[in-house]
Enzyme design. Structure first.
Site, PDB file in Angstrom:
ATOM      1  N   CYS A 188       0.870  -1.186   0.000  1.00 31.13           N
ATOM      2  CA  CYS A 188       0.000   0.000   0.000  1.00 31.13           C
ATOM      3  C   CYS A 188       0.907   1.236   0.000  1.00 31.13           C
ATOM      4  O   CYS A 188       2.107   1.129   0.210  1.00 31.13           O
ATOM      5  CB  CYS A 188      -0.857   0.035   1.258  1.00 31.13           C
ATOM      6  SG  CYS A 188      -1.858  -1.446   1.478  1.00 31.13           S
TER       7      CYS A 188
ATOM      8  N   HIS B 232       4.617 -31.779 -25.688  1.00 30.37           N
ATOM      9  CA  HIS B 232       4.430 -32.619 -24.509  1.00 30.37           C
ATOM     10  C   HIS B 232       3.098 -32.351 -23.819  1.00 30.37           C
ATOM     11  O   HIS B 232       2.964 -32.607 -22.621  1.00 30.37           O
ATOM     12  CB  HIS B 232       5.608 -32.426 -23.550  1.00 30.37           C
ATOM     13  CG  HIS B 232       6.913 -32.787 -24.178  1.00 30.37           C
ATOM     14  ND1 HIS B 232       7.230 -34.083 -24.535  1.00 30.37           N
ATOM     15  CD2 HIS B 232       7.957 -32.027 -24.586  1.00 30.37           C
ATOM     16  CE1 HIS B 232       8.428 -34.100 -25.107  1.00 30.37           C
ATOM     17  NE2 HIS B 232       8.885 -32.855 -25.156  1.00 30.37           N
TER      18      HIS B 232
ATOM     19  N   LYS C 149       2.301  -9.926 -19.652  1.00 29.01           N
ATOM     20  CA  LYS C 149       1.748  -8.596 -19.944  1.00 29.01           C
ATOM     21  C   LYS C 149       0.344  -8.713 -20.529  1.00 29.01           C
ATOM     22  O   LYS C 149      -0.544  -7.948 -20.190  1.00 29.01           O
ATOM     23  CB  LYS C 149       2.625  -7.831 -20.954  1.00 29.01           C
ATOM     24  CG  LYS C 149       3.898  -7.230 -20.449  1.00 29.01           C
ATOM     25  CD  LYS C 149       3.733  -5.994 -19.602  1.00 29.01           C
ATOM     26  CE  LYS C 149       3.935  -6.321 -18.148  1.00 29.01           C
ATOM     27  NZ  LYS C 149       5.292  -6.467 -17.695  1.00 29.01           N
TER      28      LYS C 149
ATOM     29  N   GLU D 163       7.367 -13.276 -20.601  1.00 34.28           N
ATOM     30  CA  GLU D 163       7.080 -11.884 -20.260  1.00 34.28           C
ATOM     31  C   GLU D 163       5.912 -11.342 -21.096  1.00 34.28           C
ATOM     32  O   GLU D 163       5.027 -10.662 -20.583  1.00 34.28           O
ATOM     33  CB  GLU D 163       8.354 -11.036 -20.444  1.00 34.28           C
ATOM     34  CG  GLU D 163       8.161  -9.540 -20.261  1.00 34.28           C
ATOM     35  CD  GLU D 163       7.538  -9.130 -18.931  1.00 34.28           C
ATOM     36  OE1 GLU D 163       7.459  -9.943 -18.004  1.00 34.28           O
ATOM     37  OE2 GLU D 163       7.091  -7.977 -18.845  1.00 34.28           O
TER      38      GLU D 163
ATOM     39  N   TRP E 223      -3.942  -1.837  -1.274  1.00 34.39           N
ATOM     40  CA  TRP E 223      -3.911  -3.086  -2.033  1.00 34.39           C
ATOM     41  C   TRP E 223      -4.347  -4.135  -1.025  1.00 34.39           C
ATOM     42  O   TRP E 223      -3.602  -4.476  -0.107  1.00 34.39           O
ATOM     43  CB  TRP E 223      -2.500  -3.357  -2.545  1.00 34.39           C
ATOM     44  CG  TRP E 223      -2.373  -4.597  -3.349  1.00 34.39           C
ATOM     45  CD1 TRP E 223      -2.008  -5.834  -2.888  1.00 34.39           C
ATOM     46  CD2 TRP E 223      -2.608  -4.739  -4.750  1.00 34.39           C
ATOM     47  NE1 TRP E 223      -1.999  -6.727  -3.924  1.00 34.39           N
ATOM     48  CE2 TRP E 223      -2.354  -6.089  -5.073  1.00 34.39           C
ATOM     49  CE3 TRP E 223      -2.999  -3.860  -5.752  1.00 34.39           C
ATOM     50  CZ2 TRP E 223      -2.487  -6.579  -6.368  1.00 34.39           C
ATOM     51  CZ3 TRP E 223      -3.124  -4.359  -7.042  1.00 34.39           C
ATOM     52  CH2 TRP E 223      -2.869  -5.688  -7.338  1.00 34.39           C
TER      53      TRP E 223
ATOM     54  N   ARG F  80       1.626   1.589  -5.892  1.00 36.18           N
ATOM     55  CA  ARG F  80       1.785   0.721  -4.722  1.00 36.18           C
ATOM     56  C   ARG F  80       0.474   0.043  -4.329  1.00 36.18           C
ATOM     57  O   ARG F  80       0.473  -0.852  -3.483  1.00 36.18           O
ATOM     58  CB  ARG F  80       2.302   1.531  -3.532  1.00 36.18           C
ATOM     59  CG  ARG F  80       3.631   2.193  -3.749  1.00 36.18           C
ATOM     60  CD  ARG F  80       4.080   2.892  -2.482  1.00 36.18           C
ATOM     61  NE  ARG F  80       4.197   1.942  -1.398  1.00 36.18           N
ATOM     62  CZ  ARG F  80       5.270   1.220  -1.140  1.00 36.18           C
ATOM     63  NH1 ARG F  80       6.345   1.353  -1.871  1.00 36.18           N
ATOM     64  NH2 ARG F  80       5.282   0.368  -0.129  1.00 36.18           N
TER      65      ARG F  80
ATOM     66  N   LYS G 224     -16.713   5.117  -5.312  1.00 33.31           N
ATOM     67  CA  LYS G 224     -17.978   5.431  -4.663  1.00 33.31           C
ATOM     68  C   LYS G 224     -17.555   6.063  -3.344  1.00 33.31           C
ATOM     69  O   LYS G 224     -16.691   5.552  -2.654  1.00 33.31           O
ATOM     70  CB  LYS G 224     -18.718   4.120  -4.392  1.00 33.31           C
ATOM     71  CG  LYS G 224     -20.212   4.244  -4.445  1.00 33.31           C
ATOM     72  CD  LYS G 224     -20.827   2.864  -4.464  1.00 33.31           C
ATOM     73  CE  LYS G 224     -22.135   2.901  -3.730  1.00 33.31           C
ATOM     74  NZ  LYS G 224     -22.398   1.669  -3.023  1.00 33.31           N
TER      75      LYS G 224
ATOM     76  N   ASN H  29       0.649   0.578   6.281  1.00 35.27           N
ATOM     77  CA  ASN H  29       1.115  -0.292   5.206  1.00 35.27           C
ATOM     78  C   ASN H  29       1.884  -1.428   5.864  1.00 35.27           C
ATOM     79  O   ASN H  29       2.788  -1.181   6.657  1.00 35.27           O
ATOM     80  CB  ASN H  29       2.034   0.477   4.256  1.00 35.27           C
ATOM     81  CG  ASN H  29       2.697  -0.432   3.240  1.00 35.27           C
ATOM     82  OD1 ASN H  29       2.114  -1.448   2.846  1.00 35.27           O
ATOM     83  ND2 ASN H  29       3.894  -0.089   2.813  1.00 35.27           N
ATOM     84  N   GLY H  30       1.500  -2.673   5.532  1.00 33.65           N
ATOM     85  CA  GLY H  30       2.172  -3.831   6.120  1.00 33.65           C
ATOM     86  C   GLY H  30       1.139  -4.818   6.629  1.00 33.65           C
ATOM     87  O   GLY H  30      -0.036  -4.751   6.249  1.00 33.65           O
TER      88      GLY H  30
ATOM     89  N   GLU I 226      -2.091  -9.699 -17.753  1.00 27.16           N
ATOM     90  CA  GLU I 226      -2.240  -8.676 -16.720  1.00 27.16           C
ATOM     91  C   GLU I 226      -3.048  -7.479 -17.198  1.00 27.16           C
ATOM     92  O   GLU I 226      -3.826  -6.891 -16.438  1.00 27.16           O
ATOM     93  CB  GLU I 226      -0.823  -8.213 -16.325  1.00 27.16           C
ATOM     94  CG  GLU I 226      -0.780  -7.303 -15.124  1.00 27.16           C
ATOM     95  CD  GLU I 226       0.650  -6.862 -14.798  1.00 27.16           C
ATOM     96  OE1 GLU I 226       1.519  -6.926 -15.679  1.00 27.16           O
ATOM     97  OE2 GLU I 226       0.857  -6.429 -13.665  1.00 27.16           O
TER      98      GLU I 226
HETATM   99  C1  F6R Z   1       4.134  -7.273 -14.066  1.00 26.13           C
HETATM  100  C2  F6R Z   1       4.678  -6.714 -12.842  1.00 26.13           C
HETATM  101  C3  F6R Z   1       4.980  -7.648 -11.720  1.00 26.13           C
HETATM  102  C4  F6R Z   1       6.293  -7.252 -11.016  1.00 26.13           C
HETATM  103  C5  F6R Z   1       6.518  -8.106  -9.774  1.00 26.13           C
HETATM  104  C6  F6R Z   1       7.825  -7.801  -9.105  1.00 26.13           C
HETATM  105  O1  F6R Z   1       3.945  -6.291 -15.033  1.00 26.13           O
HETATM  106  O2  F6R Z   1       4.867  -5.543 -12.716  1.00 26.13           O
HETATM  107  O3  F6R Z   1       5.040  -8.972 -12.137  1.00 26.13           O
HETATM  108  O4  F6R Z   1       7.342  -7.412 -11.920  1.00 26.13           O
HETATM  109  O5  F6R Z   1       5.462  -7.906  -8.882  1.00 26.13           O
HETATM  110  O6  F6R Z   1       7.869  -6.462  -8.693  1.00 26.13           O
HETATM  111  P1  F6R Z   1       9.235  -5.717  -8.438  1.00 26.13           P
HETATM  112  O7  F6R Z   1       9.976  -5.695  -9.724  1.00 26.13           O
HETATM  113  O8  F6R Z   1       8.838  -4.361  -7.976  1.00 26.13           O
HETATM  114  O9  F6R Z   1       9.966  -6.506  -7.389  1.00 26.13           O
END
Ligand code: F6R
Length: 575
Positions: A2, A476, A457, A453, A65, A28, A570, A91-92, A460
């Protein structure tokens, strides 16, 4: 993860100023947000809207988050104590919150959320019945286990109490105001003067100064440090989404990084190369996109005889065998990923050496490393990491060059520009696959990490199910899922006969093949993405950039939120 921000100012400011700062930390967390301006507490589900008008001289705010408790207004921060006299953001994770909550409930406290964080405000309220606030904070640090960066305010006082253990927290000193936040991005446009909290420290922050204390409540002298941070190169306003802005920032980010590795970061880079040379064992630790960059790095280094292993940080303890001759290399955009931090703690316990490459300076991972280098990609606001991936990969390619990998990096940024110039063609191709339910991305060797990768993307950002895999593994099992029209993005480097044969296999089953290749003459298909380089290392990076654009345009066509969550704001104001 967060984000939290607090401001105490000598002049009155509108709550929207607090939210503007918070917005800089939106990467974050972004499922809900809220703020407290010393009088009222406002919380909303959804992403941050900068619109608070009421004037204040002190306030705290939070972008969430969700971890404990769903995405609801009640669970959004700030949280107030029973009588509203204490308001906190956190945060935590408070690991023993159930024990603390039971104890506080027994004393008559009533809880309004499902979060672990809410216990903090009640704990303070209970303690304040008999003790001054600094003693209550000392008690809290003794009683709580877990990780926390907490900002607390007491109603009627223009002061912020900031407490830290294992979650990032930094104080910024600007003209007429003090700010406290999860990282320096929150205020890097206002000041370059900061004080970093160590674990189990807390501070009392006022408009005209601050005082730090240790876990026993003893005053600690805390000098201000000057930090250097690159300004963002272009304004988000010119683009529809942060993601596109950040992809377009890539050439500049690459140039900046490579230049710094020859100049201000050269001593650190040479030290890193020395550590790599001398280490008996090298293990990369990272997650998600950063893991894919480390896989590319593992490939580059293997090619020049540097043995290494790369592990997903959440599995590090299970698969890593670390001893005093092991070099653990953490790769992280944020520098705050808990699984990576955990791996590094484990590496330390085993006597290993810890180095890191991070994009957020002064982040936890950077500060816990024996040596840390900066990726200098600039702020990534979009939740999908793009320019940091390119910078991480370019860094690792530069490192491999130190050990004999043949590559001319001087034109890498220009080659990235070349891919970006093709974005209209890539958009058309991406839109043609946007309606697909499933999509596959295949690669081999160098292009296997790139396939992973690109698939990540696409999942996500566009929410299309995408699988990135080794071309050799298709037969396989997965090949059973390839049918007429299934899109398969195939990353074909230097006419590699093996990946060409895998591509033909899927084509024979009716797949709609989209080659990303540096030998387009071989394919002559509409939609083929041509990459101009015959260098292995550069091809990997450029193909990944093409994949980022595919993910972006498919998501945009589908009307996905891209930078933002799906849920809408909201509002509720709790007096
Ligand atoms: C995907 C993405 C995540 C981060 C992962 C690690 O687009 O952003 O998969 O790569 O959460 O985050 P960092 O690099 O901040 O340790």
């Amino acid at each position: 993860m967060c984000g939290i921000v607090g401001i105490v100012s000598q002049r009155e400011f509108p709550a929207s100023a607090l939210l503007e700062r918070l917005k800089r930390l939106e990467y974050r967390g972004y499922d809900s947000f809220g703020y407290y301006d010393g009088r009222a507490l406002t919380k909303r589900v959804g992403s941050i809207a900068v619109d608070g008008r009421g004037l204040t001289r002190a306030g705290i705010s939070h972008t969430r988050w969700a971890t404990h408790g769903g995405v609801t207004q009640a669970n959004a921060h700030p949280h107030a104590s029973c009588d509203g006299g204490v308001v906190i953001v956190h945060n935590g994770i408070i690991e023993n919150f159930e024990d603390l909550k039971r104890e506080l409930a027994r004393k008559g406290h009533r809880f309004a959320s499902q979060t672990d964080s809410e216990v903090i405000g009640h704990f303070f309220e209970e303690g304040l019945k008999t003790k001054p606030v600094r003693s209550v904070i000392v008690d809290f640090m003794r009683a709580a286990s877990g990780t926390f960066a907490v900002l607390a305010m007491l109603k009627g006082r223009d002061e912020i109490y900031a407490v830290k253990r294992d979650s990032p927290l930094v104080l910024g000193v600007a003209k007429d105001m003090n700010l406290v936040a999860s990282d320096i991005y929150a205020f890097s446009d206002l000041t370059d003067q900061a004080a970093f909290f160590e674990n189990d420290e807390f501070a009392v922050i006022r408009d005209d100064g601050f005082q730090f204390f240790d876990r026993a409540g003893r005053a600690v002298r805390k000098p201000l440090q000057r930090f250097v941070w690159q300004k963002e190169s272009s304004s988000r306003k010119a683009f529809k989404h942060h993601m596109m802005k950040e992809i377009l920032d890539e050439p500049e980010a690459v140039d900046r990084l490579l230049f710094s590795l020859e100049h201000e970061q050269k001593p650190a880079f040479d030290e890193l190369a020395g550590l790599v040379r001398r280490a008996k064992k090298i293990i990369f630790a990272s997650c998600g996109t950063s893991y894919h960059a480390s896989l590319l790095g593992a490939y580059f280094l293997h090619k020049v005889g540097v043995e290494n292993q790369t592990l997903i940080a959440s599995e590090f303890r299970h698969f890593a065998n670390v001893d005093k001759d092991t070099l653990v290399v953490a790769i992280s955009q944020s520098g705050e990923t808990m699984d990576v931090i955990d791996s590094l703690n484990y590496a330390r316990e085993c006597g290993g050496r810890v180095v890191s490459l991070v994009n957020v300076p002064y982040s936890t991972i950077q500060r816990m490393s024996d040596l840390s280098l900066n990726l200098l990609a600039g702020q990534e606001v979009c939740v999908a990491s793009t320019k940091a991936f390119v910078s991480q990969s370019a860094f690792l390619l530069r490192l491999a060059r130190e050990f004999g990998f043949r590559v001319n990096l001087a034109n890498l940024a220009d080659r990235v520009r070349g891919i970006l110039r093709k974005r209209e063609d890539i958009r058309r191709m991406a839109e043609s696959v946007a309606a697909s339910r499933d999509l596959y991305v295949i690669g081999r060797g160098l292009t296997y990490p790139v396939a992973r990768e690109i698939a990540l993307k696409i999942k996500e950002i566009s929410y299309i199910h995408a699988e990135g895999m080794m071309g050799g593994e298709l037969k396989h099992g997965t090949i059973a899922l390839i049918e007429d029209g299934t899109p398969v993005i195939s990353i074909i480097n230097n006419s590699d006969p093996d990946i060409i044969s895998n591509t033909k296999e899927v084509e024979a089953r009716g797949a709609k093949v989209i080659p990303i290749t540096n030998n387009p003459a071989l394919w002559r298909k509409p939609g083929t993405i041509a990459v101009r380089t015959d260098n292995d290392g550069k091809f990997g990076i450029l193909a990944a950039v093409a994949g980022q654009l595919i993910a972006y345009y498919a998501a945009d066509k589908l009307g996905r939120p891209i930078d933002k969550p799906r849920n809408l704001a909201k509002s509720v104001t709790v007096k």
